[in-house]
Design a protein around this motif. Sequence first.
Motif, mmCIF file in Angstrom:
data_model
loop_
_atom_site.group_PDB
_atom_site.id
_atom_site.type_symbol
_atom_site.label_atom_id
_atom_site.label_comp_id
_atom_site.label_asym_id
_atom_site.label_seq_id
_atom_site.Cartn_x
_atom_site.Cartn_y
_atom_site.Cartn_z
ATOM 1 N N ASP A 133 0.627 -0.763 0.224
ATOM 2 C CA ASP A 133 0.182 -0.042 0.117
ATOM 3 C C ASP A 133 0.683 1.050 0.065
ATOM 4 O OD1 ASP A 133 -2.832 1.027 0.748
ATOM 5 O OD2 ASP A 133 -1.538 2.310 2.323
ATOM 6 N N ARG A 134 0.590 2.211 -0.768
ATOM 7 C CA ARG A 134 1.147 2.699 -1.247
ATOM 8 C C ARG A 134 1.004 3.936 -0.270
ATOM 9 N NH1 ARG A 134 0.004 1.576 -6.407
ATOM 10 N NH2 ARG A 134 1.481 2.524 -7.807
ATOM 11 N N ALA A 135 0.625 3.988 0.833
ATOM 12 C CA ALA A 135 0.520 5.407 2.003
ATOM 13 C C ALA A 135 0.585 4.748 2.687
ATOM 14 C CB ALA A 135 -1.397 5.396 2.318
ATOM 15 N N ALA A 136 1.058 3.064 2.899
ATOM 16 C CA ALA A 136 1.695 2.831 4.167
ATOM 17 C C ALA A 136 3.114 2.731 4.020
ATOM 18 C CB ALA A 136 0.875 1.325 4.472
ATOM 19 N N LEU A 137 3.506 2.351 3.216
ATOM 20 C CA LEU A 137 4.890 2.710 2.419
ATOM 21 C C LEU A 137 5.298 4.070 2.791
ATOM 22 C CD1 LEU A 137 5.124 0.620 -0.664
ATOM 23 C CD2 LEU A 137 6.144 -0.047 1.655
ATOM 24 N N THR A 138 4.662 4.835 2.136
ATOM 25 C CA THR A 138 4.646 6.162 2.396
ATOM 26 C C THR A 138 5.455 6.844 3.927
ATOM 27 O OG1 THR A 138 4.365 7.138 0.970
ATOM 28 C CG2 THR A 138 4.898 8.756 1.961
ATOM 29 N N GLU A 139 4.687 5.980 4.966
ATOM 30 C CA GLU A 139 4.748 6.315 6.842
ATOM 31 C C GLU A 139 5.622 5.239 6.654
ATOM 32 O OE1 GLU A 139 3.437 9.346 8.205
ATOM 33 O OE2 GLU A 139 2.157 9.337 6.457
ATOM 34 N N GLY A 145 13.604 8.136 7.269
ATOM 35 C CA GLY A 145 14.662 9.810 7.151
ATOM 36 C C GLY A 145 14.387 10.388 5.937
ATOM 37 N N LEU A 146 13.303 9.799 4.822
ATOM 38 C CA LEU A 146 13.319 9.735 3.865
ATOM 39 C C LEU A 146 12.138 10.948 3.234
ATOM 40 C CD1 LEU A 146 14.260 7.251 3.584
ATOM 41 C CD2 LEU A 146 13.246 7.044 1.182
ATOM 42 N N ASP A 147 12.565 11.507 2.363
ATOM 43 C CA ASP A 147 11.350 13.059 2.519
ATOM 44 C C ASP A 147 9.849 12.625 1.766
ATOM 45 O OD1 ASP A 147 11.184 16.394 2.056
ATOM 46 O OD2 ASP A 147 10.762 14.983 -0.097
ATOM 47 N N ARG A 148 9.039 13.007 3.012
ATOM 48 C CA ARG A 148 8.016 12.070 2.891
ATOM 49 C C ARG A 148 7.437 13.140 1.534
ATOM 50 N NH1 ARG A 148 2.878 11.402 5.553
ATOM 51 N NH2 ARG A 148 4.532 11.643 7.393
ATOM 52 N N GLN A 149 7.099 14.468 0.699
ATOM 53 C CA GLN A 149 6.424 14.931 -0.577
ATOM 54 C C GLN A 149 7.852 13.954 -1.763
ATOM 55 O OE1 GLN A 149 4.374 16.613 -1.058
ATOM 56 N NE2 GLN A 149 4.287 16.016 -3.239
ATOM 57 N N ARG A 150 9.141 13.479 -1.446
ATOM 58 C CA ARG A 150 9.402 13.134 -2.445
ATOM 59 C C ARG A 150 9.083 11.211 -2.955
ATOM 60 N NH1 ARG A 150 11.671 10.809 -7.234
ATOM 61 N NH2 ARG A 150 13.818 10.317 -7.548
ATOM 62 N N VAL A 151 9.094 10.910 -1.766
ATOM 63 C CA VAL A 151 8.169 9.352 -2.072
ATOM 64 C C VAL A 151 6.608 9.247 -2.164
ATOM 65 C CG1 VAL A 151 7.314 7.522 -0.326
ATOM 66 C CG2 VAL A 151 9.264 8.309 -0.171
ATOM 67 N N VAL A 152 6.163 10.457 -2.283
ATOM 68 C CA VAL A 152 4.401 10.846 -2.482
ATOM 69 C C VAL A 152 5.125 10.465 -4.048
ATOM 70 C CG1 VAL A 152 2.738 12.042 -2.421
ATOM 71 C CG2 VAL A 152 3.549 11.489 -0.699
ATOM 72 N N GLU A 153 5.437 11.392 -4.739
ATOM 73 C CA GLU A 153 5.688 11.772 -5.856
ATOM 74 C C GLU A 153 6.284 10.215 -6.335
ATOM 75 O OE1 GLU A 153 7.999 14.948 -6.072
ATOM 76 O OE2 GLU A 153 6.274 16.028 -5.831
ATOM 77 N N TYR A 154 7.665 9.780 -6.089
ATOM 78 C CA TYR A 154 8.227 8.203 -6.403
ATOM 79 C C TYR A 154 6.939 7.758 -6.464
ATOM 80 C CZ TYR A 154 11.821 5.072 -6.707
ATOM 81 O OH TYR A 154 12.365 3.180 -7.091
ATOM 82 N N LEU A 155 6.265 6.915 -5.495
ATOM 83 C CA LEU A 155 5.701 6.569 -5.013
ATOM 84 C C LEU A 155 4.263 5.995 -6.662
ATOM 85 C CD1 LEU A 155 5.967 4.721 -1.857
ATOM 86 C CD2 LEU A 155 6.552 3.655 -3.306
ATOM 87 N N ALA A 156 3.962 7.334 -6.566
ATOM 88 C CA ALA A 156 2.435 7.537 -7.650
ATOM 89 C C ALA A 156 2.934 7.153 -8.793
ATOM 90 C CB ALA A 156 2.077 8.848 -7.801
ATOM 91 N N GLY A 157 4.167 7.432 -9.243
ATOM 92 C CA GLY A 157 4.190 6.783 -10.749
ATOM 93 C C GLY A 157 5.557 5.813 -11.167
ATOM 94 N N ASP A 158 6.252 5.877 -12.296
ATOM 95 C CA ASP A 158 6.918 4.872 -12.364
ATOM 96 C C ASP A 158 8.494 4.331 -11.891
ATOM 97 O OD1 ASP A 158 4.200 2.775 -12.514
ATOM 98 O OD2 ASP A 158 3.866 3.415 -15.758
#
Length: 238
Positions: A133-139, A145-158
């Motif tokens: 799950d993308r949301a769970a992985l983001t948390e 220590g990863l940047d939240r916005q970077r992770v959200v954008e990264y997982l949203a694409g390929d």
Amino acid sequence: MKVEIYSDIACPWCWIGKRRFDQALERFAGRDDVEVIYRPYQLVPDAPATASPHRAWLAERYGPQSRAMDDRVTELGRAEGLTYDFDAAQHANTFLGHRLLHLAEAEYGPAVQGVLKELLLKAHFSDGVDVGDRAALTEVAVAAGLDRQRVVEYLAGDEGADEVSALLAEARDLGISAVPTFVFEGQWAVQGGQEVDTFVKVLEQVTADMAAAADASEAAAARRTPDADACADGACAV
């Protein structure tokens, strides 16, 4: 020394192997010169995107013996300070998690990747988190220590998908068929969650082999170097 650890987030022995290898590193005198990188491997590459209870999936795959398998891993994990909760665990596709680990290694370095790996294993096996799950992985990524916005954008694409697919294919080409598999300097491989003492001995042996190879290389280079007295008029006699 470079150590590449091929493992899956959904592999219970991979967590035990990681914990034992971490303990071995703590005891190894040359630990500051060891770089550990986690490489992807999927035990169930065709796992569906929608998670399902681990117990039900394992029973369908292995039958009545599945609970005994879980119980043994739980016991071994407890001895290593690990908590397995297979009643809460979710069977999920781990490709997204491996993409996230690739991002961590590429943009934050192996140390942060190692922290993320530990948190992903704990999330999956202890906390009942759906690691597909993308949301769970983001948390989990933010906690590492990863940047939240970077992770959200990264997982949203390929992004990173092709690279991870290539690494998975590379593991198959290397003949890796079980995890965890520890590859030292791209030459020596050790399979399974070995005992701490075994990992320490392997680290020491690889260090000795690397030193012997370096000495042999220097000796060979010295034999190839022409004597200064044999060089004159822009040419050297060999």
